[in-house]
Design an enzyme around this catalytic site. Structure first.
Site, PDB file in Angstrom:
ATOM      1  N   GLN A 109     -34.348-110.963  57.116  1.00 42.86           N
ATOM      2  CA  GLN A 109     -35.355-110.123  57.084  1.00 42.86           C
ATOM      3  C   GLN A 109     -36.120-109.815  58.312  1.00 42.86           C
ATOM      4  OE1 GLN A 109     -37.398-110.197  52.967  1.00 42.86           O
ATOM      5  NE2 GLN A 109     -36.318-112.297  53.364  1.00 42.86           N
ATOM      6  N   ASN A 110     -35.702-110.556  59.247  1.00 41.58           N
ATOM      7  CA  ASN A 110     -36.604-110.473  60.555  1.00 41.58           C
ATOM      8  C   ASN A 110     -36.062-109.522  61.420  1.00 41.58           C
ATOM      9  OD1 ASN A 110     -38.044-112.469  59.506  1.00 41.58           O
ATOM     10  ND2 ASN A 110     -37.094-114.462  60.746  1.00 41.58           N
ATOM     11  N   ASP A 112     -36.769-109.586  64.672  1.00 42.22           N
ATOM     12  CA  ASP A 112     -37.153-110.139  65.857  1.00 42.22           C
ATOM     13  C   ASP A 112     -35.833-110.482  66.872  1.00 42.22           C
ATOM     14  OD1 ASP A 112     -36.163-112.592  65.093  1.00 42.22           O
ATOM     15  OD2 ASP A 112     -38.222-113.137  64.497  1.00 42.22           O
ATOM     16  N   HIS A 127     -33.635-105.488  57.750  1.00 40.36           N
ATOM     17  CA  HIS A 127     -34.647-104.540  58.123  1.00 40.36           C
ATOM     18  C   HIS A 127     -34.510-104.073  59.660  1.00 40.36           C
ATOM     19  CE1 HIS A 127     -37.071-106.394  54.899  1.00 40.36           C
ATOM     20  NE2 HIS A 127     -36.293-105.660  54.152  1.00 40.36           N
ATOM     21  N   CYS A 138     -32.803 -86.226  68.167  1.00 41.35           N
ATOM     22  CA  CYS A 138     -31.445 -86.184  68.218  1.00 41.35           C
ATOM     23  C   CYS A 138     -30.650 -87.404  67.668  1.00 41.35           C
ATOM     24  CB  CYS A 138     -31.190 -85.806  69.682  1.00 41.35           C
ATOM     25  SG  CYS A 138     -31.453 -87.054  70.998  1.00 41.35           S
ATOM     26  N   THR A 196     -38.875-117.516  53.748  1.00 41.99           N
ATOM     27  CA  THR A 196     -38.965-116.041  53.038  1.00 41.99           C
ATOM     28  C   THR A 196     -39.818-116.135  51.646  1.00 41.99           C
ATOM     29  OG1 THR A 196     -38.114-114.130  51.745  1.00 41.99           O
ATOM     30  CG2 THR A 196     -36.660-116.091  51.986  1.00 41.99           C
TER      31      THR A 196
HETATM   32  P1  NAD Z   1     -43.303-113.409  54.319  1.00 40.82           P
HETATM   33  O1  NAD Z   1     -44.293-113.212  55.254  1.00 40.82           O
HETATM   34  O2  NAD Z   1     -43.471-112.688  53.060  1.00 40.82           O
HETATM   35  O3  NAD Z   1     -43.337-114.969  53.948  1.00 40.82           O
HETATM   36  C1  NAD Z   1     -43.072-115.889  54.731  1.00 40.82           C
HETATM   37  C2  NAD Z   1     -42.764-117.093  54.080  1.00 40.82           C
HETATM   38  O4  NAD Z   1     -42.386-117.930  55.066  1.00 40.82           O
HETATM   39  C3  NAD Z   1     -43.800-117.766  53.305  1.00 40.82           C
HETATM   40  O5  NAD Z   1     -43.062-118.045  51.795  1.00 40.82           O
HETATM   41  C4  NAD Z   1     -44.239-119.025  53.884  1.00 40.82           C
HETATM   42  O6  NAD Z   1     -44.557-119.958  53.079  1.00 40.82           O
HETATM   43  C5  NAD Z   1     -42.989-119.272  54.702  1.00 40.82           C
HETATM   44  N1  NAD Z   1     -43.272-120.116  55.772  1.00 40.82           N
HETATM   45  C6  NAD Z   1     -44.218-120.077  56.713  1.00 40.82           C
HETATM   46  N2  NAD Z   1     -43.910-121.083  57.727  1.00 40.82           N
HETATM   47  C7  NAD Z   1     -42.839-121.545  57.564  1.00 40.82           C
HETATM   48  C8  NAD Z   1     -42.010-122.416  58.318  1.00 40.82           C
HETATM   49  N3  NAD Z   1     -42.419-123.046  59.381  1.00 40.82           N
HETATM   50  N4  NAD Z   1     -40.875-122.955  58.075  1.00 40.82           N
HETATM   51  C9  NAD Z   1     -40.338-122.142  56.501  1.00 40.82           C
HETATM   52  N5  NAD Z   1     -41.066-121.176  55.983  1.00 40.82           N
HETATM   53  C10 NAD Z   1     -42.324-121.012  56.391  1.00 40.82           C
HETATM   54  O7  NAD Z   1     -41.981-113.056  54.834  1.00 40.82           O
HETATM   55  P2  NAD Z   1     -40.617-112.256  54.235  1.00 40.82           P
HETATM   56  O8  NAD Z   1     -40.238-112.994  52.952  1.00 40.82           O
HETATM   57  O9  NAD Z   1     -39.814-112.277  55.436  1.00 40.82           O
HETATM   58  O10 NAD Z   1     -40.954-110.880  54.003  1.00 40.82           O
HETATM   59  C11 NAD Z   1     -41.920-110.205  54.973  1.00 40.82           C
HETATM   60  C12 NAD Z   1     -41.465-108.827  55.511  1.00 40.82           C
HETATM   61  O11 NAD Z   1     -41.884-108.715  57.015  1.00 40.82           O
HETATM   62  C13 NAD Z   1     -39.876-108.834  55.901  1.00 40.82           C
HETATM   63  O12 NAD Z   1     -39.386-107.631  55.428  1.00 40.82           O
HETATM   64  C14 NAD Z   1     -39.567-108.969  57.355  1.00 40.82           C
HETATM   65  O13 NAD Z   1     -38.970-107.585  57.918  1.00 40.82           O
HETATM   66  C15 NAD Z   1     -41.234-108.718  57.940  1.00 40.82           C
HETATM   67  N6  NAD Z   1     -41.707-109.450  59.254  1.00 40.82           N
HETATM   68  C16 NAD Z   1     -40.845-109.861  60.039  1.00 40.82           C
HETATM   69  C17 NAD Z   1     -41.071-110.627  60.830  1.00 40.82           C
HETATM   70  C18 NAD Z   1     -40.175-111.210  62.161  1.00 40.82           C
HETATM   71  O14 NAD Z   1     -39.236-110.355  62.386  1.00 40.82           O
HETATM   72  N7  NAD Z   1     -40.458-112.370  62.822  1.00 40.82           N
HETATM   73  C19 NAD Z   1     -42.677-111.217  60.984  1.00 40.82           C
HETATM   74  C20 NAD Z   1     -43.545-110.419  60.024  1.00 40.82           C
HETATM   75  C21 NAD Z   1     -43.081-109.841  59.087  1.00 40.82           C
HETATM   76 ZN    ZN Z   2     -33.456 -87.286  71.583  1.00 39.46          ZN
END
Ligand code: NAD
Ligand code: ZN
Length: 260
Positions: A109-110, A112, A127, A138, A196
């Protein structure tokens, strides 16, 4: 986390893996938390900084592209500084360990791009990616944008506003990526669910698909989630701590298994 639980988990994975097996890893913002990128939820999450969260709405991008880009630039600055964590590296090691025989698919879902930076080859980005761009007018892809932008919003040669290829609030996961992710979850013999909160659909449904198809489901998260009760192993742990240990244990067990 007890040592014996980790050992039991590594053994259960090794037992599950055969010639036709597929390993799927579903990742979320928590996996990247240890690189310095904030999550949405949990301590230090973006939900505590509503002005940053606005950068994730399609509505604001359309209504006020300059303001949207001013906020998004702050996230781009963060992205330009981060490097893969030990958790990302462990998943890349796992893919290399399995590669000659088995398939590893990461569904993330990241946005990055850190799985690819760590060396994983098969990454489904539910995502999209904040490291790719396209023109809202375009549709032309813009693979590179300088870090410092003189004018906001950046514009395409056609005059249209350029935007990142991420799925914003108010938009949906592209159908093709979703179908691939769903099929991977159905085929999975083992699914790791890491960092997640499982609050965002459709990703939140994927562990249930794997469970329904009798996959071995393992969760790694410092907090409990709706999956914690149903997963075969649910570790309250940080990904950068536990994943390298798990992959190391697996390395030894798989070597033994392949030699026998
Ligand atoms: P979320 O922010 O809803 O949840 C993050 C989860 O990670 C929590 O349950 C937390 O307890 C856990 N967590 C925190 N630190 C951790 C670690 N060190 N190791 C393991 N787990 C840990 O995240 P989500 O469920 O991915 O949903 C959020 C949405 O936000 C996604 O759709 C994503 O696209 C977007 N998002 C992406 C980024 C990125 O690309 N890095 C950053 C922020 C949000
Ligand atoms: Zn264009």
């Amino acid at each position: 986390m007890s040592e014996s639980q980790l050992e039991l988990c590594a053994r259960a994975i090794a037992e599950r893996l055969g010639p036709e097996s597929a390993v799927v890893v579903l990742t979320g913002a928590g996996l990247s938390a240890e690189t310095g990128l904030p999550t949405f939820r949990g301590a230090g999450g973006l939900l505590n900084a509503p002005e940053l969260l606005e950068a994730f709405t399609a509505d604001l991008l359309q209504r006020a592209p300059r303001l949207w880009w001013e906020v998004f630039q702050r996230l781009r600055e963060l992205l330009s500084e981060v490097r893969p964590s030990p958790a990302h590296i462990a998943l890349s090691d796992l893919e290399a360990l399995l590669r000659p025989h088995l398939r590893l698919v990461i569904i993330t879902q990241n946005v990055d791009g850190l799985h690819q930076a760590a060396g994983n080859r098969r990454v489904l980005e539910l995502h999209g990616s904040a490291r790719r761009y396209y023109c809202t007018c375009c549709g032309r892809a813009h693979s590179f944008l300088p870090e410092h932008l003189v004018e906001l919003p950046p514009r395409c040669a056609c005059g249209g506003v350029i935007r990142p290829a991420v799925v914003l609030f108010g938009e949906v996961t592209p159908e093709e990526v979703w179908q691939e992710a769903y099929a991977a979850a159905q085929r999975a013999s083992v699914m790791l669910v890491v960092g997640t909160s499982l609050q965002v659909e459709p990703a939140a449904s994927l562990p249930a698909v794997a469970l329904y198809n009798r996959a071995l489901v393992i969760e790694i998260n410092p907090e409990t989630t709706p999956l914690s009760g149903a997963a075969r192993f649910s570790f309250r742990a940080f990904a950068s701590h536990l994943l390298p240990l798990l992959v190391e244990r697996l390395r030894g067990l798989l070597r033994q298994k392949m030699a026998s």
